[in-house]
Design a protein around this motif. Structure first.
Motif, PDB file in Angstrom:
ATOM      1  N   LYS A 187      -7.206  -0.004   2.473  1.00 51.32           N
ATOM      2  CA  LYS A 187      -7.383   1.011   1.438  1.00 51.32           C
ATOM      3  C   LYS A 187      -8.223   2.168   1.974  1.00 51.32           C
ATOM      4  O   LYS A 187      -9.054   1.984   2.861  1.00 51.32           O
ATOM      5  CB  LYS A 187      -8.046   0.403   0.204  1.00 51.32           C
ATOM      6  N   PHE A 188      -8.006   3.358   1.421  1.00 53.99           N
ATOM      7  CA  PHE A 188      -8.780   4.533   1.821  1.00 53.99           C
ATOM      8  C   PHE A 188      -8.973   5.437   0.609  1.00 53.99           C
ATOM      9  O   PHE A 188      -8.286   5.299  -0.418  1.00 53.99           O
ATOM     10  CB  PHE A 188      -8.082   5.300   2.950  1.00 53.99           C
ATOM     11  N   ALA A 189      -9.932   6.358   0.727  1.00 60.07           N
ATOM     12  CA  ALA A 189     -10.236   7.281  -0.369  1.00 60.07           C
ATOM     13  C   ALA A 189     -10.696   8.614   0.208  1.00 60.07           C
ATOM     14  O   ALA A 189     -11.415   8.662   1.213  1.00 60.07           O
ATOM     15  CB  ALA A 189     -11.310   6.702  -1.285  1.00 60.07           C
ATOM     16  N   LEU A 190     -10.271   9.692  -0.429  1.00 59.13           N
ATOM     17  CA  LEU A 190     -10.722  11.048  -0.113  1.00 59.13           C
ATOM     18  C   LEU A 190     -11.446  11.577  -1.337  1.00 59.13           C
ATOM     19  O   LEU A 190     -10.860  11.668  -2.420  1.00 59.13           O
ATOM     20  CB  LEU A 190      -9.538  11.952   0.242  1.00 59.13           C
ATOM     21  N   GLU A 227     -10.780  13.055  -6.246  1.00 53.51           N
ATOM     22  CA  GLU A 227     -10.560  11.656  -5.879  1.00 53.51           C
ATOM     23  C   GLU A 227      -9.076  11.431  -5.594  1.00 53.51           C
ATOM     24  O   GLU A 227      -8.227  11.578  -6.471  1.00 53.51           O
ATOM     25  CB  GLU A 227     -11.029  10.715  -6.987  1.00 53.51           C
ATOM     26  N   ILE A 228      -8.796  11.104  -4.329  1.00 58.08           N
ATOM     27  CA  ILE A 228      -7.445  10.738  -3.891  1.00 58.08           C
ATOM     28  C   ILE A 228      -7.557   9.385  -3.203  1.00 58.08           C
ATOM     29  O   ILE A 228      -8.289   9.241  -2.228  1.00 58.08           O
ATOM     30  CB  ILE A 228      -6.853  11.784  -2.930  1.00 58.08           C
ATOM     31  N   ARG A 229      -6.863   8.427  -3.714  1.00 54.18           N
ATOM     32  CA  ARG A 229      -6.917   7.082  -3.150  1.00 54.18           C
ATOM     33  C   ARG A 229      -5.546   6.681  -2.630  1.00 54.18           C
ATOM     34  O   ARG A 229      -4.521   7.256  -3.009  1.00 54.18           O
ATOM     35  CB  ARG A 229      -7.408   6.078  -4.195  1.00 54.18           C
ATOM     36  N   GLY A 230      -5.549   5.701  -1.745  1.00 55.56           N
ATOM     37  CA  GLY A 230      -4.287   5.243  -1.185  1.00 55.56           C
ATOM     38  C   GLY A 230      -4.461   3.952  -0.419  1.00 55.56           C
ATOM     39  O   GLY A 230      -5.554   3.358  -0.382  1.00 55.56           O
ATOM     40  N   GLU A 231      -3.382   3.531   0.199  1.00 54.32           N
ATOM     41  CA  GLU A 231      -3.403   2.259   0.923  1.00 54.32           C
ATOM     42  C   GLU A 231      -2.299   2.257   1.973  1.00 54.32           C
ATOM     43  O   GLU A 231      -1.178   2.704   1.720  1.00 54.32           O
ATOM     44  CB  GLU A 231      -3.209   1.102  -0.055  1.00 54.32           C
ATOM     45  N   LEU A 232      -2.642   1.770   3.165  1.00 54.47           N
ATOM     46  CA  LEU A 232      -1.644   1.475   4.185  1.00 54.47           C
ATOM     47  C   LEU A 232      -1.278   0.004   4.085  1.00 54.47           C
ATOM     48  O   LEU A 232      -2.138  -0.843   3.832  1.00 54.47           O
ATOM     49  CB  LEU A 232      -2.175   1.789   5.584  1.00 54.47           C
ATOM     50  N   SER A 233      -0.006  -0.298   4.285  1.00 54.79           N
ATOM     51  CA  SER A 233       0.458  -1.678   4.117  1.00 54.79           C
ATOM     52  C   SER A 233      -0.233  -2.631   5.087  1.00 54.79           C
ATOM     53  O   SER A 233      -0.427  -3.804   4.780  1.00 54.79           O
ATOM     54  CB  SER A 233       1.974  -1.751   4.295  1.00 54.79           C
ATOM     55  N   LYS A 234      -0.634  -2.132   6.272  1.00 52.10           N
ATOM     56  CA  LYS A 234      -1.353  -2.931   7.266  1.00 52.10           C
ATOM     57  C   LYS A 234      -1.896  -1.993   8.335  1.00 52.10           C
ATOM     58  O   LYS A 234      -1.652  -0.779   8.302  1.00 52.10           O
ATOM     59  CB  LYS A 234      -0.434  -3.992   7.883  1.00 52.10           C
ATOM     60  N   THR A 235      -2.633  -2.545   9.282  1.00 50.39           N
ATOM     61  CA  THR A 235      -3.211  -1.741  10.361  1.00 50.39           C
ATOM     62  C   THR A 235      -2.635  -2.093  11.723  1.00 50.39           C
ATOM     63  O   THR A 235      -3.039  -1.505  12.725  1.00 50.39           O
ATOM     64  CB  THR A 235      -4.739  -1.920  10.398  1.00 50.39           C
ATOM     65  N   SER A 236      -1.713  -3.035  11.779  1.00 52.16           N
ATOM     66  CA  SER A 236      -0.995  -3.370  13.011  1.00 52.16           C
ATOM     67  C   SER A 236       0.498  -3.309  12.715  1.00 52.16           C
ATOM     68  O   SER A 236       0.958  -3.924  11.744  1.00 52.16           O
ATOM     69  CB  SER A 236      -1.382  -4.761  13.522  1.00 52.16           C
ATOM     70  N   TYR A 237       1.223  -2.567  13.541  1.00 57.10           N
ATOM     71  CA  TYR A 237       2.638  -2.327  13.274  1.00 57.10           C
ATOM     72  C   TYR A 237       3.471  -2.619  14.510  1.00 57.10           C
ATOM     73  O   TYR A 237       3.001  -2.492  15.643  1.00 57.10           O
ATOM     74  CB  TYR A 237       2.874  -0.866  12.864  1.00 57.10           C
ATOM     75  N   ILE A 243       5.408   3.209   9.403  1.00 63.32           N
ATOM     76  CA  ILE A 243       4.108   3.083   8.742  1.00 63.32           C
ATOM     77  C   ILE A 243       4.333   3.335   7.257  1.00 63.32           C
ATOM     78  O   ILE A 243       4.832   4.392   6.866  1.00 63.32           O
ATOM     79  CB  ILE A 243       3.095   4.089   9.315  1.00 63.32           C
ATOM     80  N   GLU A 244       3.965   2.379   6.421  1.00 61.84           N
ATOM     81  CA  GLU A 244       4.223   2.496   4.991  1.00 61.84           C
ATOM     82  C   GLU A 244       2.934   2.331   4.198  1.00 61.84           C
ATOM     83  O   GLU A 244       1.955   1.750   4.671  1.00 61.84           O
ATOM     84  CB  GLU A 244       5.260   1.460   4.547  1.00 61.84           C
ATOM     85  N   GLY A 245       2.963   2.846   2.993  1.00 58.42           N
ATOM     86  CA  GLY A 245       1.823   2.775   2.095  1.00 58.42           C
ATOM     87  C   GLY A 245       2.040   3.719   0.931  1.00 58.42           C
ATOM     88  O   GLY A 245       3.173   4.070   0.597  1.00 58.42           O
ATOM     89  N   PHE A 246       0.945   4.182   0.326  1.00 57.90           N
ATOM     90  CA  PHE A 246       1.065   5.129  -0.780  1.00 57.90           C
ATOM     91  C   PHE A 246      -0.215   5.941  -0.899  1.00 57.90           C
ATOM     92  O   PHE A 246      -1.277   5.563  -0.388  1.00 57.90           O
ATOM     93  CB  PHE A 246       1.363   4.405  -2.103  1.00 57.90           C
ATOM     94  N   VAL A 247      -0.097   7.078  -1.583  1.00 59.33           N
ATOM     95  CA  VAL A 247      -1.223   7.947  -1.912  1.00 59.33           C
ATOM     96  C   VAL A 247      -1.188   8.202  -3.407  1.00 59.33           C
ATOM     97  O   VAL A 247      -0.117   8.466  -3.974  1.00 59.33           O
ATOM     98  CB  VAL A 247      -1.150   9.280  -1.138  1.00 59.33           C
TER      99      VAL A 247
END
Length: 394
Positions: A187-190, A227-237, A243-247
């Motif tokens: 997960k990440f946040a801006l 506030e912008i949040r999101g997530e990458l499906s994983k950190t090893s591909y 590379i998949e995820g969402f914002v």
């Protein structure tokens, strides 16, 4: 004076896409077309050279001028094969096809090596493990073959095809496969803008006065600007998969002048080169940008925008760590906002000269502010029996 040689020579690889796996046998043939003017074509032998090397250089951004001038960064020779395809003789008029084959392994062949059908015999072996083809800023892994028809200088000199590059892919490693399978979402946040040079100057001025510093730290420093949040499906591909995820935009900036302009996902490569003297140079550079929120798009709050980024074939490779270099990657999420302030620029190209006066037209350009976060990721090669996943693009 000797006449120029009109003989055509061409290398044709058995693989249509010129891609080979490590430890595979590279097969192909040499087509030599002897014209009437050159027949019979006398030669001192026909030889094929196959090389694989890592070309390194120190980063201009992360090393001093003295290091760039005097530091020793030698290329790494991973493969150096020389096969004698034909002994000295002559070729009659017409087209001649000569097959060749060599093992794609860290082997050093000598010129005395003989070629018998599809079998090459050698007396030496290389000490460096083969790496996957990669074209980076400071690290380049290149493989190629070259064919030379050796002839005396008085007869027109040798005829060469020049270096014909082919691509090499590594095989899946058990450790890398386990790392991808066990990788967890990230997960990440801006929440705040990136600091600009003007912000740093303002912060220095405020630090000179304790009263201003205390008032600035009284609570406003911890407030979220947006506030912008999101997530990458994983950190090893796997490099074959995207590379998949969402914002998700939770809230817009408090100042309505700072409107969201776009959101991009930047694929970064992190290259580290170590010289013989121990100088360590690391540089991050952009590989590609994928825009997931377009300029002018009206994205509502609490709406998830998907992330889907593929790895480019020539400019990405599995993560590698060597004694003198390393290549890693990172996914950087960048949100760009309009500052709402017009920056006036003097346009000399828009100057109008008159006999009495000179007018300069000023152009207005919107200032932009960004907010970004960089997430390190590891890249690995997928097993051949893995049916899912997308092919990387060239």
């Amino acid at each position: 004076m000797f006449e120029p040689c009109l003989t055509d020579i061409e290398i044709i690889l058995a693989s249509t896409d010129c891609v080979f796996k490590i430890n595979d046998t590279v097969r192909g043939e040499i087509l030599i077309k002897v014209h009437r003017e050159d027949a019979p074509l006398h030669h001192n032998g026909i030889a094929l050279s196959a090389v694989g090397s890592v070309r390194l250089q120190l980063s201009e951004k992360d090393s001093s001028l003295l290091d760039q001038l005097f530091a020793t960064v030698d290329p790494i020779e991973m493969m150096d094969a020389c096969l004698e395809l034909k002994p000295p003789g002559k070729l009659p008029i017409g087209t001649h096809a000569i097959p060749f084959a060599f093992a794609l392994s860290p082997t050093v062949f000598h010129r005395s090596t003989y070629y018998d059908g599809y079998r090459a015999v050698s007396g030496g072996s290389g000490s460096h493990k083969l790496c996957e083809t990669f074209h980076g800023q400071n690290v380049q892994v290149v493989y190629g073959v070259e064919v030379e028809i050796m002839r005396p200088l008085l007869s027109g000199g040798s005829i060469s095809t020049g270096m014909c590059e082919f691509l090499v892919e590594s095989r899946a490693e058990e450790e890398g496969v386990k790392r991808v399978e066990q990788s967890m979402p990230r997960k990440f946040a801006l929440e705040r803008f990136d600091e600009t040079e003007e912000d740093l100057k303002t912060k220095k001025k405020k630090s000179t006065s304790k009263e201003e510093e205390n008032s600035s730290d009284g609570g406003n420093a911890n407030l979220k600007e947006f506030e912008i949040r999101g997530e990458l499906s994983k950190t090893s591909y796997f490099i074959e998969e995207p590379i998949e995820g969402f914002v998700e935009i939770v809230s817009h900036p408090r100042n309505r002048k700072n409107q969201l302009k776009k959101i991009e996902v930047e694929l970064e490569r992190v290259e580290t080169v170590i010289s013989a003297e121990g100088t360590r140079s690391t540089e991050s550079s952009a590989v590609q940008f994928t825009q997931i929120v377009d300029d002018g798009a009206d994205v509502s709050e609490n709406v998830r925008v998907p992330i889907h980024v593929t790895f480019p074939r020539l400019y990405a490779c599995p993560s590698v760590a060597h004694a003198t270099f390393s290549v890693g990657f990172a996914a950087k999420i960048i949100a760009t906002f309009d500052d709402g302030v017009d920056d006036e620029e003097d346009g000399s190209s828009n100057a109008y000269n008159n006999s009495k006066t000179t007018f300069k037209k000023k152009s207005k350009k919107k200032k932009e502010r960004t907010s970004s976060i960089s997430i390190p990721i590891s890249v690995h090669r997928a097993p051949e029996n893995l049916g899912s996943g997308e092919k990387t693009i060239l």
